[in-house]
Motif scaffolding. Structure first.
Motif, PDB file in Angstrom:
ATOM      1  N   UNK A 130     -15.583  -3.967 -19.042  1.00 58.50           N
ATOM      2  CA  UNK A 130     -16.583  -3.306 -18.139  1.00 58.50           C
ATOM      3  C   UNK A 130     -17.760  -4.169 -17.469  1.00 58.50           C
ATOM      4  N   UNK A 131     -18.297  -4.645 -18.690  1.00 58.83           N
ATOM      5  CA  UNK A 131     -19.342  -5.591 -18.469  1.00 58.83           C
ATOM      6  C   UNK A 131     -18.958  -6.958 -17.426  1.00 58.83           C
ATOM      7  N   UNK A 132     -17.541  -7.232 -17.682  1.00 61.92           N
ATOM      8  CA  UNK A 132     -17.128  -8.366 -16.813  1.00 61.92           C
ATOM      9  C   UNK A 132     -17.110  -7.848 -15.381  1.00 61.92           C
ATOM     10  N   UNK A 133     -16.796  -6.575 -15.200  1.00 64.04           N
ATOM     11  CA  UNK A 133     -16.718  -5.932 -13.663  1.00 64.04           C
ATOM     12  C   UNK A 133     -18.252  -5.840 -13.318  1.00 64.04           C
ATOM     13  N   UNK A 134     -19.115  -5.610 -14.345  1.00 66.06           N
ATOM     14  CA  UNK A 134     -20.751  -5.356 -13.856  1.00 66.06           C
ATOM     15  C   UNK A 134     -21.318  -6.650 -13.490  1.00 66.06           C
ATOM     16  N   UNK A 135     -20.882  -7.740 -14.282  1.00 63.23           N
ATOM     17  CA  UNK A 135     -21.271  -9.130 -13.754  1.00 63.23           C
ATOM     18  C   UNK A 135     -21.039  -9.367 -12.440  1.00 63.23           C
ATOM     19  N   UNK A 136     -19.760  -9.305 -12.090  1.00 62.42           N
ATOM     20  CA  UNK A 136     -19.606  -9.671 -10.637  1.00 62.42           C
ATOM     21  C   UNK A 136     -20.031  -8.767  -9.609  1.00 62.42           C
ATOM     22  N   UNK A 137     -20.204  -7.427 -10.019  1.00 63.52           N
ATOM     23  CA  UNK A 137     -20.877  -6.422  -9.203  1.00 63.52           C
ATOM     24  C   UNK A 137     -22.332  -6.874  -9.003  1.00 63.52           C
ATOM     25  N   UNK A 182     -15.701   9.570  -6.284  1.00 62.44           N
ATOM     26  CA  UNK A 182     -14.268  10.050  -6.112  1.00 62.44           C
ATOM     27  C   UNK A 182     -13.460   8.703  -6.308  1.00 62.44           C
ATOM     28  N   UNK A 183     -12.800   8.754  -7.480  1.00 61.54           N
ATOM     29  CA  UNK A 183     -12.127   7.630  -7.614  1.00 61.54           C
ATOM     30  C   UNK A 183     -11.065   7.095  -6.655  1.00 61.54           C
ATOM     31  N   UNK A 184     -10.619   7.901  -5.849  1.00 65.28           N
ATOM     32  CA  UNK A 184      -9.577   7.962  -4.795  1.00 65.28           C
ATOM     33  C   UNK A 184     -10.198   7.112  -3.719  1.00 65.28           C
ATOM     34  N   UNK A 185     -11.472   7.085  -3.428  1.00 65.42           N
ATOM     35  CA  UNK A 185     -12.262   6.631  -2.466  1.00 65.42           C
ATOM     36  C   UNK A 185     -12.899   5.348  -2.851  1.00 65.42           C
ATOM     37  N   UNK A 186     -12.752   4.681  -4.001  1.00 66.54           N
ATOM     38  CA  UNK A 186     -13.198   3.499  -4.198  1.00 66.54           C
ATOM     39  C   UNK A 186     -12.767   2.619  -3.285  1.00 66.54           C
ATOM     40  N   UNK A 187     -11.688   2.340  -2.944  1.00 65.03           N
ATOM     41  CA  UNK A 187     -11.142   1.247  -1.933  1.00 65.03           C
ATOM     42  C   UNK A 187     -12.049   1.319  -0.844  1.00 65.03           C
ATOM     43  N   UNK A 194     -14.055  -6.655  -4.104  1.00 60.88           N
ATOM     44  CA  UNK A 194     -13.510  -7.528  -3.143  1.00 60.88           C
ATOM     45  C   UNK A 194     -14.081  -7.235  -1.601  1.00 60.88           C
ATOM     46  N   UNK A 195     -14.351  -5.903  -1.591  1.00 57.78           N
ATOM     47  CA  UNK A 195     -14.735  -5.313  -0.301  1.00 57.78           C
ATOM     48  C   UNK A 195     -16.333  -5.803  -0.139  1.00 57.78           C
ATOM     49  N   UNK A 197     -17.401  -8.536  -1.842  1.00 57.18           N
ATOM     50  CA  UNK A 197     -17.524  -9.743  -1.543  1.00 57.18           C
ATOM     51  C   UNK A 197     -17.305 -10.272   0.201  1.00 57.18           C
ATOM     52  N   UNK A 198     -16.431  -9.391   0.757  1.00 56.38           N
ATOM     53  CA  UNK A 198     -16.076  -9.271   2.060  1.00 56.38           C
ATOM     54  C   UNK A 198     -17.293  -9.044   2.797  1.00 56.38           C
ATOM     55  N   UNK A 199     -18.090  -7.994   2.416  1.00 53.32           N
ATOM     56  CA  UNK A 199     -19.409  -7.935   3.084  1.00 53.32           C
ATOM     57  C   UNK A 199     -20.570  -8.976   3.255  1.00 53.32           C
ATOM     58  N   UNK A 200     -20.490  -9.536   2.011  1.00 52.64           N
ATOM     59  CA  UNK A 200     -21.442 -10.728   1.581  1.00 52.64           C
ATOM     60  C   UNK A 200     -21.016 -12.058   2.753  1.00 52.64           C
ATOM     61  N   UNK A 201     -19.839 -12.278   2.841  1.00 57.38           N
ATOM     62  CA  UNK A 201     -19.450 -13.147   3.655  1.00 57.38           C
ATOM     63  C   UNK A 201     -19.625 -13.127   4.975  1.00 57.38           C
ATOM     64  N   UNK A 202     -19.519 -11.548   5.581  1.00 58.52           N
ATOM     65  CA  UNK A 202     -19.902 -11.431   6.923  1.00 58.52           C
ATOM     66  C   UNK A 202     -21.571 -11.508   6.880  1.00 58.52           C
ATOM     67  N   UNK A 203     -22.238 -11.158   6.187  1.00 57.74           N
ATOM     68  CA  UNK A 203     -23.512 -11.571   6.362  1.00 57.74           C
ATOM     69  C   UNK A 203     -23.917 -13.140   6.085  1.00 57.74           C
ATOM     70  N   UNK A 204     -23.122 -13.925   5.973  1.00 56.04           N
ATOM     71  CA  UNK A 204     -23.154 -15.390   5.539  1.00 56.04           C
ATOM     72  C   UNK A 204     -24.287 -15.694   4.876  1.00 56.04           C
ATOM     73  N   UNK A 205     -24.417 -15.255   3.648  1.00 56.54           N
ATOM     74  CA  UNK A 205     -25.250 -15.430   2.415  1.00 56.54           C
ATOM     75  C   UNK A 205     -24.481 -16.476   1.470  1.00 56.54           C
TER      76      UNK A 205
END
Length: 272
Positions: A130-137, A182-187, A194-195, A197-205
């Motif tokens: 879970x902390x591996x997820x947290x680190x990337x988050x 709602x876990x069904x709405x995580x996507x 990965x969404x 990260x995509x948001x970060x890329x769009x901000x060009x940071x």
């Protein structure tokens, strides 16, 4: 290493919490063997690793179950080990604001208490399961704060985790019914890394680098393979490793060393 257990009231969480901190300090081995021992001086700062526990764990796990103190001393890096319950490192839907605490309040507190660098290039986050997820988050939620992140056996691809749970391939992770509305709405939400990260890329940071490692017999191995493919499609600076091993402390004790060797460490204190 200097070892500190700090107890304080967190405004973000709304209750008292604890954090363990290691600060590199000269030890008898260095002095007796005439090794470099002048790194703790007035005005210096240390590179810092925020080190996250997994589900069912707390702020003591890494220091009790691994030799992280020894590894950090060798690299002259400070280590901050907080507690985050089974929050999935989110501002929980039913619960406390752990993401806010970890990315805003905690750094503010520990950088005032200890000689820690506040520069992005000197700040990293790592975790297991879970902390591996947290680190990337944390790294991609606040890419301006962290230069790199390390995920060991991480539940990184939360969409794949959800699909595997729905298909009865694994049990639901502890606490995620409280962490997410709602876990069904995580996507396509920012809980989908990965969404995010995509948001970060769009901000060009500037994006953090990622070190990912998982055991080939780990129950999260397929989740990690899916995450690796998505990282690569997004063009993330990824170092991926897999080795024989399961979801246990033997694997994490060994491969946190690999992660530390991978980080851009200066192996000394820093003049700021």
């Amino acid at each position: 290493m200097g070892f500190f257990q700090v107890n304080f009231f967190s405004q973000a969480l709304g209750f008292d919490t604890e954090v363990n901190v290691f600060i590199p300090t000269p030890n008898s081995d260095e002095i007796l063997n005439h090794k470099k021992s002048d790194y703790l001086r007035r005005g210096v700062k240390f590179q810092t690793l925020y080190l996250l526990h997994g589900a069912f764990g707390d702020y003591t796990d890494w220091m009790r179950m691994t030799s992280i103190e020894k590894y950090a001393q060798a690299h002259k890096i400070a280590v901050v080990m907080p507690s985050a319950s089974n929050s999935y490192y989110q501002d929980m839907f039913y619960g406390s604001a752990y993401l806010t605490y970890l990315t805003e309040e905690l750094p503010e507190i520990v950088t005032k208490m200890f000689p820690l660098s506040t520069k992005r290039e000197n700040t990293f986050v790592a975790g297991l399961s879970m902390g591996g997820y947290g680190a990337v988050k944390m790294a991609f939620q606040c890419p301006q704060q962290y230069a790199a992140c390390i995920s060991l056996s991480g539940a990184i691809d939360i969409i794949k985790v959800y699909e595997d749970v729905a298909n009865h391939l694994m049990d639901a992770p502890a606490g995620w019914g409280f962490a997410f509305e709602d876990t069904e709405k995580i996507r396509n939400s920012e809980a989908d890394l990965f969404q995010l990260i995509e948001n970060c890329k769009q901000k060009k940071v500037a994006l953090p680098k990622v070190f990912q490692s998982c055991g080939t017999e780990d129950f999260l191995y397929q989740v990690n393979l899916s995450a690796k493919e998505k990282f690569e499609k997004l063009g993330i600076d990824l170092t991926y490793e897999e080795h024989p091993g399961i979801h246990d402390w033997d694997y994490w004790d060994t491969h946190i060393q690999r992660g530390l060797d991978w980080l851009p460490l200066k192996n000394d204190s820093i003049e700021e």
